[in-house]
Scaffold this active site. Structure first.
Site, PDB file in Angstrom:
ATOM      1  N   SER A   1       0.820  -1.219   0.000  1.00  0.00           N
ATOM      2  CA  SER A   1       0.000   0.000   0.000  1.00  0.00           C
ATOM      3  C   SER A   1       0.851   1.265   0.000  1.00  0.00           C
ATOM      4  O   SER A   1       1.773   1.402   0.819  1.00  0.00           O
ATOM      5  CB  SER A   1      -0.877  -0.035   1.255  1.00  0.00           C
ATOM      6  OG  SER A   1      -1.271   1.268   1.618  1.00  0.00           O
ATOM      7  N   GLY A   2       0.499   2.193  -0.868  1.00  0.00           N
ATOM      8  CA  GLY A   2       1.220   3.473  -0.888  1.00  0.00           C
ATOM      9  C   GLY A   2       0.999   4.248   0.387  1.00  0.00           C
ATOM     10  O   GLY A   2       1.938   4.830   0.958  1.00  0.00           O
ATOM     11  N   LEU A   3      -0.247   4.232   0.853  1.00  0.00           N
ATOM     12  CA  LEU A   3      -0.551   4.930   2.108  1.00  0.00           C
ATOM     13  C   LEU A   3       0.278   4.352   3.249  1.00  0.00           C
ATOM     14  O   LEU A   3       0.903   5.080   4.036  1.00  0.00           O
ATOM     15  CB  LEU A   3      -2.055   4.785   2.421  1.00  0.00           C
ATOM     16  CG  LEU A   3      -2.490   5.287   3.796  1.00  0.00           C
ATOM     17  CD1 LEU A   3      -2.328   6.797   3.886  1.00  0.00           C
ATOM     18  CD2 LEU A   3      -3.949   4.900   4.085  1.00  0.00           C
TER      19      LEU A   3
ATOM     20  N   ASN B   1      -4.133  11.055  -1.582  1.00  0.00           N
ATOM     21  CA  ASN B   1      -4.892   9.864  -1.191  1.00  0.00           C
ATOM     22  C   ASN B   1      -6.375  10.054  -1.524  1.00  0.00           C
ATOM     23  O   ASN B   1      -6.924  11.141  -1.352  1.00  0.00           O
ATOM     24  CB  ASN B   1      -4.707   9.587   0.308  1.00  0.00           C
ATOM     25  CG  ASN B   1      -5.385   8.290   0.721  1.00  0.00           C
ATOM     26  OD1 ASN B   1      -6.580   8.274   1.008  1.00  0.00           O
ATOM     27  ND2 ASN B   1      -4.647   7.202   0.726  1.00  0.00           N
ATOM     28  N   SER B   2      -6.996   8.975  -1.957  1.00  0.00           N
ATOM     29  CA  SER B   2      -8.377   9.051  -2.449  1.00  0.00           C
ATOM     30  C   SER B   2      -9.368   9.491  -1.384  1.00  0.00           C
ATOM     31  O   SER B   2     -10.468   9.946  -1.708  1.00  0.00           O
ATOM     32  CB  SER B   2      -8.798   7.691  -2.990  1.00  0.00           C
ATOM     33  OG  SER B   2      -7.903   7.273  -3.975  1.00  0.00           O
TER      34      SER B   2
ATOM     35  N   ASP C   1       0.659   4.265  -7.396  1.00  0.00           N
ATOM     36  CA  ASP C   1       0.121   5.630  -7.485  1.00  0.00           C
ATOM     37  C   ASP C   1      -0.189   5.956  -8.960  1.00  0.00           C
ATOM     38  O   ASP C   1      -0.909   5.219  -9.597  1.00  0.00           O
ATOM     39  CB  ASP C   1       1.080   6.629  -6.838  1.00  0.00           C
ATOM     40  CG  ASP C   1       1.175   6.415  -5.331  1.00  0.00           C
ATOM     41  OD1 ASP C   1       0.231   5.816  -4.766  1.00  0.00           O
ATOM     42  OD2 ASP C   1       2.174   6.815  -4.718  1.00  0.00           O
TER      43      ASP C   1
ATOM     44  N   ARG D   1      -6.504   1.502 -12.096  1.00  0.00           N
ATOM     45  CA  ARG D   1      -7.420   1.906 -11.015  1.00  0.00           C
ATOM     46  C   ARG D   1      -8.211   3.133 -11.447  1.00  0.00           C
ATOM     47  O   ARG D   1      -7.631   4.146 -11.840  1.00  0.00           O
ATOM     48  CB  ARG D   1      -6.595   2.199  -9.769  1.00  0.00           C
ATOM     49  CG  ARG D   1      -7.318   2.936  -8.681  1.00  0.00           C
ATOM     50  CD  ARG D   1      -6.495   2.825  -7.423  1.00  0.00           C
ATOM     51  NE  ARG D   1      -6.764   3.888  -6.474  1.00  0.00           N
ATOM     52  CZ  ARG D   1      -6.179   3.977  -5.287  1.00  0.00           C
ATOM     53  NH1 ARG D   1      -5.291   3.058  -4.919  1.00  0.00           N
ATOM     54  NH2 ARG D   1      -6.448   4.967  -4.477  1.00  0.00           N
TER      55      ARG D   1
ATOM     56  N   ASP E   1       1.033  10.378   2.088  1.00  0.00           N
ATOM     57  CA  ASP E   1       0.722   9.599   0.887  1.00  0.00           C
ATOM     58  C   ASP E   1       0.531  10.567  -0.284  1.00  0.00           C
ATOM     59  O   ASP E   1      -0.533  10.627  -0.894  1.00  0.00           O
ATOM     60  CB  ASP E   1      -0.555   8.777   1.160  1.00  0.00           C
ATOM     61  CG  ASP E   1      -0.892   7.831   0.028  1.00  0.00           C
ATOM     62  OD1 ASP E   1      -0.009   7.572  -0.813  1.00  0.00           O
ATOM     63  OD2 ASP E   1      -2.047   7.361  -0.019  1.00  0.00           O
TER      64      ASP E   1
ATOM     65  N   ASP F   1       1.081  -0.734  -5.059  1.00  0.00           N
ATOM     66  CA  ASP F   1       0.299   0.471  -5.304  1.00  0.00           C
ATOM     67  C   ASP F   1       1.259   1.484  -5.938  1.00  0.00           C
ATOM     68  O   ASP F   1       2.063   2.111  -5.252  1.00  0.00           O
ATOM     69  CB  ASP F   1      -0.224   0.952  -3.939  1.00  0.00           C
ATOM     70  CG  ASP F   1      -0.949   2.270  -4.020  1.00  0.00           C
ATOM     71  OD1 ASP F   1      -1.067   2.811  -5.128  1.00  0.00           O
ATOM     72  OD2 ASP F   1      -1.400   2.729  -2.958  1.00  0.00           O
TER      73      ASP F   1
ATOM     74  N   GLU G   1      -3.241   4.488 -10.794  1.00  0.00           N
ATOM     75  CA  GLU G   1      -4.535   5.173 -10.710  1.00  0.00           C
ATOM     76  C   GLU G   1      -4.561   6.372 -11.663  1.00  0.00           C
ATOM     77  O   GLU G   1      -3.520   7.007 -11.907  1.00  0.00           O
ATOM     78  CB  GLU G   1      -4.811   5.606  -9.263  1.00  0.00           C
ATOM     79  CG  GLU G   1      -3.801   6.559  -8.669  1.00  0.00           C
ATOM     80  CD  GLU G   1      -3.873   6.630  -7.139  1.00  0.00           C
ATOM     81  OE1 GLU G   1      -3.598   5.597  -6.487  1.00  0.00           O
ATOM     82  OE2 GLU G   1      -4.194   7.714  -6.606  1.00  0.00           O
TER      83      GLU G   1
ATOM     84  N   HIS H   1     -12.598   2.023  -7.494  1.00  0.00           N
ATOM     85  CA  HIS H   1     -12.437   2.514  -6.132  1.00  0.00           C
ATOM     86  C   HIS H   1     -13.632   3.376  -5.747  1.00  0.00           C
ATOM     87  O   HIS H   1     -14.220   4.058  -6.595  1.00  0.00           O
ATOM     88  CB  HIS H   1     -11.141   3.319  -6.010  1.00  0.00           C
ATOM     89  CG  HIS H   1     -10.596   3.366  -4.605  1.00  0.00           C
ATOM     90  ND1 HIS H   1     -11.065   2.553  -3.600  1.00  0.00           N
ATOM     91  CD2 HIS H   1      -9.618   4.125  -4.033  1.00  0.00           C
ATOM     92  CE1 HIS H   1     -10.397   2.802  -2.478  1.00  0.00           C
ATOM     93  NE2 HIS H   1      -9.516   3.763  -2.721  1.00  0.00           N
TER      94      HIS H   1
ATOM     95  N   LYS I   1       0.183  12.570  -6.555  1.00  0.00           N
ATOM     96  CA  LYS I   1      -1.187  12.165  -6.225  1.00  0.00           C
ATOM     97  C   LYS I   1      -1.560  12.566  -4.795  1.00  0.00           C
ATOM     98  O   LYS I   1      -0.688  12.925  -3.962  1.00  0.00           O
ATOM     99  CB  LYS I   1      -1.382  10.656  -6.424  1.00  0.00           C
ATOM    100  CG  LYS I   1      -0.414   9.738  -5.701  1.00  0.00           C
ATOM    101  CD  LYS I   1      -0.539   9.655  -4.192  1.00  0.00           C
ATOM    102  CE  LYS I   1      -1.878   9.180  -3.709  1.00  0.00           C
ATOM    103  NZ  LYS I   1      -1.932   7.718  -3.576  1.00  0.00           N
TER     104      LYS I   1
HETATM  105  C1  SPV Z   1      -3.397   2.561  -0.552  1.00  0.00           C
HETATM  106  O1  SPV Z   1      -3.492   1.598   0.204  1.00  0.00           O
HETATM  107  O2  SPV Z   1      -2.454   3.339  -0.538  1.00  0.00           O
HETATM  108  C2  SPV Z   1      -4.466   2.818  -1.505  1.00  0.00           C
HETATM  109  C3  SPV Z   1      -5.791   2.388  -1.194  1.00  0.00           C
HETATM  110  O3  SPV Z   1      -4.213   3.453  -2.486  1.00  0.00           O
HETATM  111  S1  SPV Z   1      -6.601   3.695  -0.542  1.00  0.00           S
HETATM  112  O4  SPV Z   1      -5.840   4.292   0.510  1.00  0.00           O
HETATM  113  O5  SPV Z   1      -7.852   3.131  -0.106  1.00  0.00           O
HETATM  114  O6  SPV Z   1      -6.835   4.683  -1.600  1.00  0.00           O
HETATM  115 MG    MG Z   2      -2.459   4.378  -2.483  1.00  0.00          MG
END
Ligand code: SPV
Ligand code: MG
Length: 554
Positions: A58-60, A134-135, A99, A170, A70, A97, A126, A201, A132
């Site tokens: 996971s990027g986060l 975070n979503s 990004d 994504r 992130d 991930d 994505e 997502h 980027k």
């Molecule tokens: C991550 O885990 O970094 C993701 C998923 O991109 S989310 O944080 O849900 O966007």
């Molecule tokens: Mg991410």
């Protein structure tokens, strides 16, 4: 997969099915599959040992674990470094991930080539803009131009060096508030550009829009979801909708934050470790998950035996009842002698002679043996068994060059140096001046030794002396000395002792046998047990008088 299989897997052959093919298999599977978040080598191992078939890098989580946001604050090569540790530590595939692909089509090409080189099975990119966000932050994040993003997918597919490497596209249209039609339009374009799967997502608390997407998409390519926000939706709903892969995206990171906060706060408040100790994993667990057993086995295979540091097994299971209330809550090896427990002094002497890896066999009041520099194994039957049974509890550590010592002895370090320098496989230190040690009070139990010849009077005498028998009841005229509770085994000697333990297990004598029985048995079986005569200058601590002497000895 066991710890042992995971440990050191970077240096082992990979499973027959490549990580790339494993990830492709997960995406293609007709069952709903799951991958779990990890953010470093340790969490990746935990995900694998739990049974997950794949890892979401996971990027986060990787950003948070590095202490940054992130928002592409960690560079892509820094992410690659983390991925390399994760991949080396595990055998299941990693979907990273990625990004936005860390730049344009050209950055994507280089990233994909590098990921393939490092065995990362796939990347998820994505359709947003670099850098980027975070979503789950803010509203209406700008989306990438569809054609530009399709070019990035194509560039990635053209750059992969393994046919099974996967690119997951994504779609952030729902996140950015564009709705289902835009999401489907993008899914179609990305699929046509060559994406191996689409990730739809959503940040809504229910899965309605995701399930609607699945209904319309009708599995034209595998669908991946991230149910972080709609976690209340039963998993069967995803299964029925034909979702291929669900990503549990950040839960190991969040769990570890909770655990680290709690542990730090308690230690800070208590100014002590006592409260948290029972609730955290042991240091031994850390060694296990780090794969130290594999390294120890490799040392045996690859290091010349004479280059391995000697180990030691210290027997410390007995109470020492003659010491009365001094041993009410601790075994005698933990009795304080001039400000330090005996066992700490002994360990220091062992370390001083180059001995590493000291294993202590505990029994009575085992919790009181809490020295950080020793490894403990337990003889929980200590009350009804003897020393050989305690030694057997540490049989995994009787290998290579190995010292065996009672836990309540003090001696001059050069005795140990002499034992370690001896060439024989089995060597014991025997006090030639035993008659000076105690008056022979009634009932005194001493470890008498009868040897191939008495002490010549010369400690530098080269003519070797061997053991005939060790026992508490050697006839007075056959006694040549007293064993000081210290022995040393070569690698072959360790094998001989291990064999003797197995034989004693088999014939039922192990449980009650002493170390005297064990060494006598080895001598009886024709193995030479070398005796090194030493001139007094040692102690064992059996009662209050000994304790007094020990103070003086130091
Ligand atoms: C991550 O885990 O970094 C993701 C998923 O991109 S989310 O944080 O849900 O966007
Ligand atoms: Mg991410």
């Amino acid at each position: 997969m066991t710890h042992a299989a995971v440990a050191g897997s970077a240096y082992l052959k990979q499973d027959d099915i490549s990580k790339f093919a494993q990830l492709r298999g997960l995406l293609a599977s007709s069952d709903l599959e799951f991958i779990m978040e990890a953010h470093d080598g340790l969490s990746a191992k935990i995900v694998e040992e739990t049974g997950f078939k794949g890892i979401w890098a996971s990027g986060l989580s990787m950003s948070a674990a590095l202490g940054v946001r992130d928002s592409n604050e960690a560079s892509w090569t820094q992410v690659l470094e983390v991925l390399e540790f994760m991949s080396d530590a595990t055998r299941v595939p990693i979907l990273v991930d990625g990004d936005t692909g860390w730049g344009n089509f050209n950055n994507m090409r280089r990233a994909v080539a590098k990921l393939c080189q490092r065995g990362i099975a796939g990347i998820c990119i994505e359709d947003k803009l670099f850098p980027k966000t975070n979503s789950f932050l803010g509203e209406g994040q700008p989306l990438a131009d569809i054609d530009e993003f399709c070019g990035k997918i194509k560039a990635g597919k053209d750059s992969q060096t393994d046919a099974d490497f996967c690119i997951v596209a994504r779609i952030e249209a729902l996140i950015s508030g564009w709705g289902l039609d835009e999401a489907l339009r993008r899914a179609e374009a990305y699929h046509t550009a060559g994406a191996d799967a689409v990730l739809i997502h959503s940040k809504k608390a229910d899965a309605d829009e995701v399930l609607a997407f699945c209904g319309e998409w009708a599995n034209r390519s595998p669908v991946v979801i991230v149910p972080t926000k709609y976690y209340r939706t039963p998993t069967d709903a995803f299964r029925e909708a034909g979702v291929s892969l669900a990503i549990w995206a950040n839960h190991n990171l969040r769990a570890s934050i909770a655990a680290m906060r709690d542990t730090s706060a308690r230690i800070y408040r208590d100014q002590s470790l006592a409260g948290v100790e029972p609730e955290i994993v042991s240091v031994a667990d850390v060694f296990e998950i780090a794969g130290n057993a594999e390294l120890a086995a490799a040392e045996q295979r690859y290091l010349p035996t004479n280059k391995l540091a000697p180990r030691a097994v210290v027997l410390a299971a007995s109470r020492g009842a003659a010491l009365g209330e001094l041993t009410e809550d601790k075994p005698k090896c933990m009795i304080d002698v001039r400000g330090e427990p005996l066992l700490r002094r002994l360990t220091r002497t062992l370390n001083g002679a180059g001995v590493r890896n000291v294993t202590v066999v505990r029994g009575y009041a085992k919790g009181a043996i809490n020295l950080p520099s020793v490894r403990c194994v337990d003889n929980d039957l200590y009350a009804s068994t003897g020393e050989a049974a305690s030694l057997a509890c540490a049989s995994a550590d009787i290998r290579g060059d190995c010292v065996i010592a009672y836990g309540d002895i003090l001696f001059r370090q050069y005795y140990l140096d002499q034992l370690l320098a001896a060439e024989e496989d089995l060597v014991v230190a025997v006090d030639a001046l035993w008659e000076n040690r105690h008056s022979d009070a009634d009932g005194w139990v001493r470890d008498y030794v009868s040897c191939s010849r008495p002490f010549s009077g010369d400690y530098l005498d080269d003519d070797p002396v061997y053991l005939n028998r060790m026992a508490n009841d050697v006839e007075a005229d056959a006694v040549d000395g007293e064993w000081i509770g210290l022995a040393r085994l070569s690698a072959r000697g360790s094998d001989l002792v291990a064999e003797a333990i197995e034989i004693m297990k088999g014939d039922g004598t192990l449980q009650q046998a002493s170390l005297l029985d064990l060494f006598s048995r080895l001598a009886d079986a024709g193995h030479e047990v070398r005796v090194i005569y030493v001139p007094g200058q040692w102690m064992d601590v059996d009662d209050a008088a000994d304790l007094n002497e020990a103070g003086k000895f130091l």
